[in-house]
Structures are given as C-alpha cells and as structure tokens.
Design an enzyme around this catalytic site. Structure first.
Site, PDB file in Angstrom:
ATOM      1  N   PHE A  90      -6.539   4.829   7.843  1.00  0.00           N
ATOM      2  CA  PHE A  90      -5.169   5.092   8.271  1.00  0.00           C
ATOM      3  C   PHE A  90      -4.317   3.826   8.176  1.00  0.00           C
ATOM      4  CE2 PHE A  90      -8.110   7.825  10.519  1.00  0.00           C
ATOM      5  CZ  PHE A  90      -7.589   9.084  10.242  1.00  0.00           C
ATOM      6  N   HIS A 141      -0.952  -1.375  -4.463  1.00  0.00           N
ATOM      7  CA  HIS A 141      -2.233  -1.074  -3.813  1.00  0.00           C
ATOM      8  C   HIS A 141      -2.324   0.433  -3.565  1.00  0.00           C
ATOM      9  CE1 HIS A 141      -5.790  -2.164  -1.398  1.00  0.00           C
ATOM     10  NE2 HIS A 141      -5.396  -1.220  -0.551  1.00  0.00           N
ATOM     11  N   MET A 190     -11.409  -5.971   5.077  1.00  0.00           N
ATOM     12  CA  MET A 190     -10.669  -4.997   5.895  1.00  0.00           C
ATOM     13  C   MET A 190     -10.473  -5.576   7.295  1.00  0.00           C
ATOM     14  SD  MET A 190     -10.009  -2.430   3.934  1.00  0.00           S
ATOM     15  CE  MET A 190      -9.096  -1.596   5.242  1.00  0.00           C
ATOM     16  N   ASP A 232      -4.501   3.470  -2.164  1.00  0.00           N
ATOM     17  CA  ASP A 232      -5.587   3.821  -1.246  1.00  0.00           C
ATOM     18  C   ASP A 232      -6.086   5.233  -1.514  1.00  0.00           C
ATOM     19  OD1 ASP A 232      -5.911   1.500   0.464  1.00  0.00           O
ATOM     20  OD2 ASP A 232      -3.895   1.921   1.199  1.00  0.00           O
ATOM     21  N   MET A 236      -8.704   8.015  -0.518  1.00  0.00           N
ATOM     22  CA  MET A 236      -9.585   8.388   0.601  1.00  0.00           C
ATOM     23  C   MET A 236     -10.127   9.795   0.382  1.00  0.00           C
ATOM     24  SD  MET A 236      -7.336   7.030   3.796  1.00  0.00           S
ATOM     25  CE  MET A 236      -6.571   5.399   3.775  1.00  0.00           C
ATOM     26  N   ASP A 296      -6.540  -6.568   4.115  1.00  0.00           N
ATOM     27  CA  ASP A 296      -5.907  -5.243   4.208  1.00  0.00           C
ATOM     28  C   ASP A 296      -6.055  -4.696   5.620  1.00  0.00           C
ATOM     29  OD1 ASP A 296      -5.003  -2.646   3.722  1.00  0.00           O
ATOM     30  OD2 ASP A 296      -6.591  -2.147   2.290  1.00  0.00           O
ATOM     31  N   SER A 334       0.854  -1.194   0.000  1.00  0.00           N
ATOM     32  CA  SER A 334       0.000   0.000   0.000  1.00  0.00           C
ATOM     33  C   SER A 334       0.881   1.231   0.000  1.00  0.00           C
ATOM     34  CB  SER A 334      -0.892   0.013   1.235  1.00  0.00           C
ATOM     35  OG  SER A 334      -1.377   1.330   1.427  1.00  0.00           O
ATOM     36  N   GLY A 375       1.166  -1.881   4.248  1.00  0.00           N
ATOM     37  CA  GLY A 375       1.827  -0.587   4.093  1.00  0.00           C
ATOM     38  C   GLY A 375       3.021  -0.495   5.014  1.00  0.00           C
ATOM     39  N   MET A 389     -11.945   4.397  -1.192  1.00  0.00           N
ATOM     40  CA  MET A 389     -12.659   4.638   0.074  1.00  0.00           C
ATOM     41  C   MET A 389     -13.336   5.992  -0.074  1.00  0.00           C
ATOM     42  SD  MET A 389      -9.664   3.138   2.519  1.00  0.00           S
ATOM     43  CE  MET A 389      -8.467   3.249   1.204  1.00  0.00           C
ATOM     44  N   HIS A 447      -8.042   0.958  -4.424  1.00  0.00           N
ATOM     45  CA  HIS A 447      -8.993   0.752  -3.327  1.00  0.00           C
ATOM     46  C   HIS A 447      -9.675   2.097  -3.060  1.00  0.00           C
ATOM     47  CE1 HIS A 447      -9.373  -0.327   1.286  1.00  0.00           C
ATOM     48  NE2 HIS A 447     -10.556  -0.211   0.681  1.00  0.00           N
TER      49      HIS A 447
HETATM   50  C1  DX5 Z   1      -6.345   1.484   5.322  1.00  0.00           C
HETATM   51  C2  DX5 Z   1      -5.792   1.135   3.973  1.00  0.00           C
HETATM   52  C3  DX5 Z   1      -4.679   0.167   4.020  1.00  0.00           C
HETATM   53  C4  DX5 Z   1      -3.495   0.621   4.813  1.00  0.00           C
HETATM   54  C5  DX5 Z   1      -2.782  -0.567   5.363  1.00  0.00           C
HETATM   55  O1  DX5 Z   1      -7.483   2.253   5.178  1.00  0.00           O
HETATM   56  O2  DX5 Z   1      -6.789   0.589   3.149  1.00  0.00           O
HETATM   57  O3  DX5 Z   1      -4.291  -0.252   2.717  1.00  0.00           O
HETATM   58  O4  DX5 Z   1      -2.614   1.407   4.094  1.00  0.00           O
HETATM   59  O5  DX5 Z   1      -1.765  -0.104   6.168  1.00  0.00           O
HETATM   60  P1  DX5 Z   1      -1.033  -1.014   7.229  1.00  0.00           P
HETATM   61  O6  DX5 Z   1      -0.400  -2.141   6.492  1.00  0.00           O
HETATM   62  O7  DX5 Z   1      -0.044  -0.074   7.813  1.00  0.00           O
HETATM   63  O8  DX5 Z   1      -2.084  -1.476   8.213  1.00  0.00           O
HETATM   64 ZN    ZN Z   2      -6.307  -0.382   1.158  1.00  0.00          ZN
END
Ligand code: DX5
Ligand code: ZN
Length: 222
Positions: A149, A39, A143, A41, A43, A180, A14, A202, A74, A72
C-alpha cells in the site's frame, strides 16, 4: 560512504498514487515535472495483500514517456511474469528476495532478457541475504514499509541502508540503491545521508494535483 548531492539523487515517482482513470496523462505529467524513473508497482494479491495491474497496462503507458520504466514486482511466483514485463517495455525489473526461492536464477533470467535486474528486501529481511548475488544486481531496493500500500509510515531502517551502501561500494560496480515507502522531504534527507541514490515516492509526489508535481519532486531533492 560517498557524499551525495542533490544532483546525483534520482527520483522515481510511484504511479500507485496516480489517478488510474487517466494514467497516461499522469505519467506524462510526472515526466514533464522532472521524474528520472517511472516506478511501477505490480501487486498480485498473494505476495502482498493488494492488486494493481499487469503487463498490458505497462505497455499502454509506454507510449506516454521515454523515461526509465522501473518495474517493482510484488508477485510470487515471479519467474513466469518476467518476459511479459520485458515485452511491455520495462527497463529495470526488480524481484523480491522473499518471493523467489531461486533468486540467482530469477536475476539471471532478468539479465538474459537484456534489462537491468533489481532485488528488493522487505523490512525484516537482512541485507546479508543478497551478498552472494551482488555481482548480478543493478539495483537494490530497500523497503521502508511493508509492501502492498501507499501512504504508510516510514520504518527507519537507516543502518540497513548504510550497510547496503557499504556492500555496493565494496563491489566497485554501478548499483542503484533505492528506498521505497514513506518517503517525504524529512525522511528523504535521512535516507540520502545513509547512502540512498534513488528515492521512490508516491503520496508525496502525487499530492495536490499535476500543477504541483514539479514542486513536490524538487522538495525531495532539496
Ligand atoms: C509499496 C510500494 C511503494 C508505494 C510507496 O508497496 O512499493 O512504491 O507506492 O508509496 P508512498 O510513497 O506513499 O509510501
Ligand atoms: Zn514500489
């Protein structure tokens, strides 16, 4: 449940945890380190309490790698955002079940654009909610944190992952099961045993800088 071996586990770093001041270089570095998917993200500060980036940023990093862009989303509403991410170079677009009142239409829209369609479920959302769209999905994203975050602790939804694996196997279709949130080597092992085949991470991958990305990816596969 089919047995999973390290070779059929795919890793999707990520880029939320990358250094945004040099995003192109970071994407090239995780490509070289052995990432299978990138990946991404997205948001919106509305569906989730954080803001990242939009399609122009995705388009600009498309030059840095040929790997699969796993976007992804969100965001809500999600439907008006789909075309711009397809045009920016997405290969897979994942929408949240909770973000679309007409999930069937959203998935159809993504597929009509010629990219793969994913559906994501927040920790509280039962797997049953997607039973009637199983014939339209190419990826299910479970999830294991509340989205918004990086760096949060893993929520052990192993029974949900196993139920998703059974639902996928019952279709006989090729559907990725992605997990994830809070994935580190210890939790990777648990989710792989429960039936996951694509790991998103991530923090665990971007820690310690680019010279360690290959080591960090390998640690998740092990
Ligand atoms: C959270 C994201 C994830 C996030 C994962 O909303 O969708 O992809 O970056 O991060 P880690 O691996 O640090 O939990
Ligand atoms: Zn994600």
């Amino acid at each position: 449940m089919s047995a999973k071996t390290a070779s059929n586990i795919r890793i999707a770093p990520s880029i939320l945890s990358a250094d945004f001041s040099k995003l192109g270089e970071e994407v090239a570095a995780i490509d070289k380190a052995g990432a299978d998917y990138i990946h991404i993200d997205v948001m919106d500060g509305h569906f989730v309490p954080n803001l990242t980036f939009g399609a122009p940023v995705v388009k600009s990093i498309r030059k840095s790698t040929d790997k699969i862009f796993d976007v992804h989303l969100m965001v809500t509403p999600v439907d008006p955002m789909i075309d711009s991410f397809v045009n920016a170079g997405a290969d897979i677009i994942t929408a949240h079940e909770e973000a679309s009142p007409h999930l069937h239409r959203t998935l159809q829209h993504i597929r009509d654009k010629g990219v793969k369609a994913g559906v994501s479920l927040n920790p509280h959302t039962p797997i049953e909610t997607i039973r009637h769209v199983m014939d339209m999905v190419d990826l299910i994203l479970i999830m294991t944190v509340n989205p918004g975050f990086g760096g949060q602790s893993f929520i052990p939804l192993l029974d949900k992952i196993a139920a998703a694996r059974s639902m996928i196997n019952a279709t006989g279709r090729d559907i990725d099961l992605q997990v994830d949130g809070g994935i580190i080597p210890e939790t990777a092992k648990e989710v792989i045993s429960a039936g996951t085949d694509v790991l998103v991470a991530g923090t665990a991958i971007f820690k310690d800088g680019p010279e360690f990305y290959a080591r960090n990816i390998k640690a998740l596969r092990a």
